[in-house]
Write a protein that holds these residues in place. Sequence first.
Motif, PDB file in Angstrom:
ATOM      1  N   ILE A   1      54.956  43.541  63.593  1.00 48.18           N
ATOM      2  CA  ILE A   1      53.692  44.309  63.550  1.00 48.18           C
ATOM      3  C   ILE A   1      54.228  44.730  62.122  1.00 48.18           C
ATOM      4  O   ILE A   1      54.840  46.355  62.225  1.00 48.18           O
ATOM      5  N   PRO A   2      53.762  44.630  61.413  1.00 47.54           N
ATOM      6  CA  PRO A   2      53.639  45.113  59.765  1.00 47.54           C
ATOM      7  C   PRO A   2      52.592  46.145  59.641  1.00 47.54           C
ATOM      8  O   PRO A   2      51.622  46.415  60.246  1.00 47.54           O
ATOM      9  N   PRO A   3      52.900  46.974  58.923  1.00 48.44           N
ATOM     10  CA  PRO A   3      52.139  48.333  58.332  1.00 48.44           C
ATOM     11  C   PRO A   3      51.380  48.187  57.747  1.00 48.44           C
ATOM     12  O   PRO A   3      49.939  48.556  57.206  1.00 48.44           O
ATOM     13  N   ASN A   4      50.514  46.577  57.084  1.00 50.75           N
ATOM     14  CA  ASN A   4      50.075  46.466  55.535  1.00 50.75           C
ATOM     15  C   ASN A   4      49.403  44.989  56.346  1.00 50.75           C
ATOM     16  O   ASN A   4      49.497  43.807  55.445  1.00 50.75           O
ATOM     17  N   PRO A   5      48.949  44.623  57.430  1.00 54.33           N
ATOM     18  CA  PRO A   5      48.703  43.219  57.534  1.00 54.33           C
ATOM     19  C   PRO A   5      47.836  42.533  56.337  1.00 54.33           C
ATOM     20  O   PRO A   5      47.777  41.579  56.011  1.00 54.33           O
ATOM     21  N   ALA A   6      46.824  43.053  56.306  1.00 53.79           N
ATOM     22  CA  ALA A   6      45.567  42.373  55.531  1.00 53.79           C
ATOM     23  C   ALA A   6      46.099  41.960  54.460  1.00 53.79           C
ATOM     24  O   ALA A   6      46.154  41.286  53.222  1.00 53.79           O
ATOM     25  N   GLU A   7      47.354  42.930  53.622  1.00 55.08           N
ATOM     26  CA  GLU A   7      48.082  42.650  52.772  1.00 55.08           C
ATOM     27  C   GLU A   7      48.706  41.090  52.421  1.00 55.08           C
ATOM     28  O   GLU A   7      49.237  40.374  51.416  1.00 55.08           O
ATOM     29  N   LEU A   8      49.244  41.230  53.918  1.00 56.69           N
ATOM     30  CA  LEU A   8      50.766  39.690  53.773  1.00 56.69           C
ATOM     31  C   LEU A   8      49.494  38.677  54.437  1.00 56.69           C
ATOM     32  O   LEU A   8      50.017  37.667  53.775  1.00 56.69           O
ATOM     33  N   LEU A   9      48.419  38.672  55.047  1.00 55.25           N
ATOM     34  CA  LEU A   9      47.817  37.307  55.185  1.00 55.25           C
ATOM     35  C   LEU A   9      46.877  36.959  54.100  1.00 55.25           C
ATOM     36  O   LEU A   9      46.675  36.149  53.923  1.00 55.25           O
ATOM     37  N   GLY A  10      46.331  38.121  52.940  1.00 54.94           N
ATOM     38  CA  GLY A  10      45.906  37.866  52.145  1.00 54.94           C
ATOM     39  C   GLY A  10      46.914  37.346  50.462  1.00 54.94           C
ATOM     40  O   GLY A  10      46.736  37.334  49.404  1.00 54.94           O
ATOM     41  N   SER A  11      48.538  37.307  51.032  1.00 50.19           N
ATOM     42  CA  SER A  11      49.425  36.863  49.819  1.00 50.19           C
ATOM     43  C   SER A  11      49.061  35.347  49.367  1.00 50.19           C
ATOM     44  O   SER A  11      48.415  34.870  49.904  1.00 50.19           O
ATOM     45  N   ALA A  12      49.920  35.575  48.200  1.00 54.04           N
ATOM     46  CA  ALA A  12      49.812  34.555  47.666  1.00 54.04           C
ATOM     47  C   ALA A  12      50.305  33.697  48.614  1.00 54.04           C
ATOM     48  O   ALA A  12      50.546  32.138  48.384  1.00 54.04           O
ATOM     49  N   ARG A  13      51.585  34.424  49.470  1.00 52.82           N
ATOM     50  CA  ARG A  13      52.300  33.890  49.617  1.00 52.82           C
ATOM     51  C   ARG A  13      51.896  33.019  50.999  1.00 52.82           C
ATOM     52  O   ARG A  13      52.517  31.573  51.594  1.00 52.82           O
ATOM     53  N   MET A  14      51.406  33.600  51.301  1.00 54.76           N
ATOM     54  CA  MET A  14      50.332  33.341  53.151  1.00 54.76           C
ATOM     55  C   MET A  14      49.798  32.088  52.506  1.00 54.76           C
ATOM     56  O   MET A  14      49.587  31.116  53.070  1.00 54.76           O
ATOM     57  N   ALA A  15      48.906  31.946  51.775  1.00 58.16           N
ATOM     58  CA  ALA A  15      48.395  30.583  51.017  1.00 58.16           C
ATOM     59  C   ALA A  15      49.432  29.456  50.861  1.00 58.16           C
ATOM     60  O   ALA A  15      48.878  28.255  51.359  1.00 58.16           O
ATOM     61  N   SER A  16      49.839  29.635  50.105  1.00 56.91           N
ATOM     62  CA  SER A  16      51.510  29.006  50.121  1.00 56.91           C
ATOM     63  C   SER A  16      51.858  28.413  50.817  1.00 56.91           C
ATOM     64  O   SER A  16      52.216  27.106  51.450  1.00 56.91           O
TER      65      SER A  16
END
Length: 232
Positions: free
Chosen positions: A128-143
Motif C-alpha cells: 500500500i503506497p502513501p500516495n494512491p491517487a498520484e500513482l493511479l493518475g500517473s502517466a505510467r498508469m495510463a501507459s
Amino acid sequence: MAVSTEQKVLAPVIRSQPKSPVSEAFRTLRTNIKYASVDRPLKSILFTSPAPSEGKSTVTANFALTLAQAGYKVLLVDCDMRKPVQHKIFSLKNHRGLTNILVEGKAVKELVNVVEPEGLELLTTGPIPPNPAELLGSARMASLLGELGQSYDMVILDTPPVIAVTDAVLLAPQVSGVVLVLKAGTTLVEMAREAKEQLERVNARILGVVLNGIKRKGSGYYHYYYYYYGND
C-alpha cells in the motif's frame, strides 16, 4: 454449517453456487455488457460504488470469473490501494503487485497470479503506497492500461468508492466503460446521484448500474440486478 459474515461477502458465488439465481444474474450481466456496445468494443471496465461496503469488489470478482469461464482472456486488476480485498477473495498473498509495476518498473508477467481452474489472471495491489491517487493518475498508469489492452480480451479494474476518494474518477476516463455498484437498502439516492455526476464530469462512459443485496422473499438468495442506461 455456519458461515461467517466475511465468508459470505468474499466467497465468489459463481464458484460456490454455480447454478444459483445469483450466478445466473452474473451471466446475464456478462451478456448484457457484451451486447451493450457493439459499435465500440469494450476492452476495459472499471467497477466502483458511491460509498464503502456496497459490494463492488465481490461483484467485480464474480463478473471477472464469468468472463474467464466464457473463454475470455481476462486480467482483474485490484486498483483499490485504500482497502484491497481481491487477494483475500482468491486466497492469495499481496506482497507484490500493481505498486511494484508503477514504482519499480517491474514486468506485469512477473507479478500476475493465475486463478485456476478458470484461468483468470489477477494483479493484486502490492504494498500500500502513501500516495494512491498520484500513482493511479500517473502517466505510467495510463501507459500500463494501454499495454494491458493489447494483451487481454478484457481488463477489469476494482477501484475505491467514488465519493470517498478521487482514485476511481482519475481512472474512469482511461477505460472503455464504468459500472456503478449500489446496494439495496444501503446506498442513498443522493450519494448515487453524486457518484454519477462526478463520473460524468470527467466524461466517463457509464455502462450501467448493478443493484445488489436484494433478498427475494422465501428464497434466501441475494440477487444482483443490472440496469443499462447508456446512449449506445
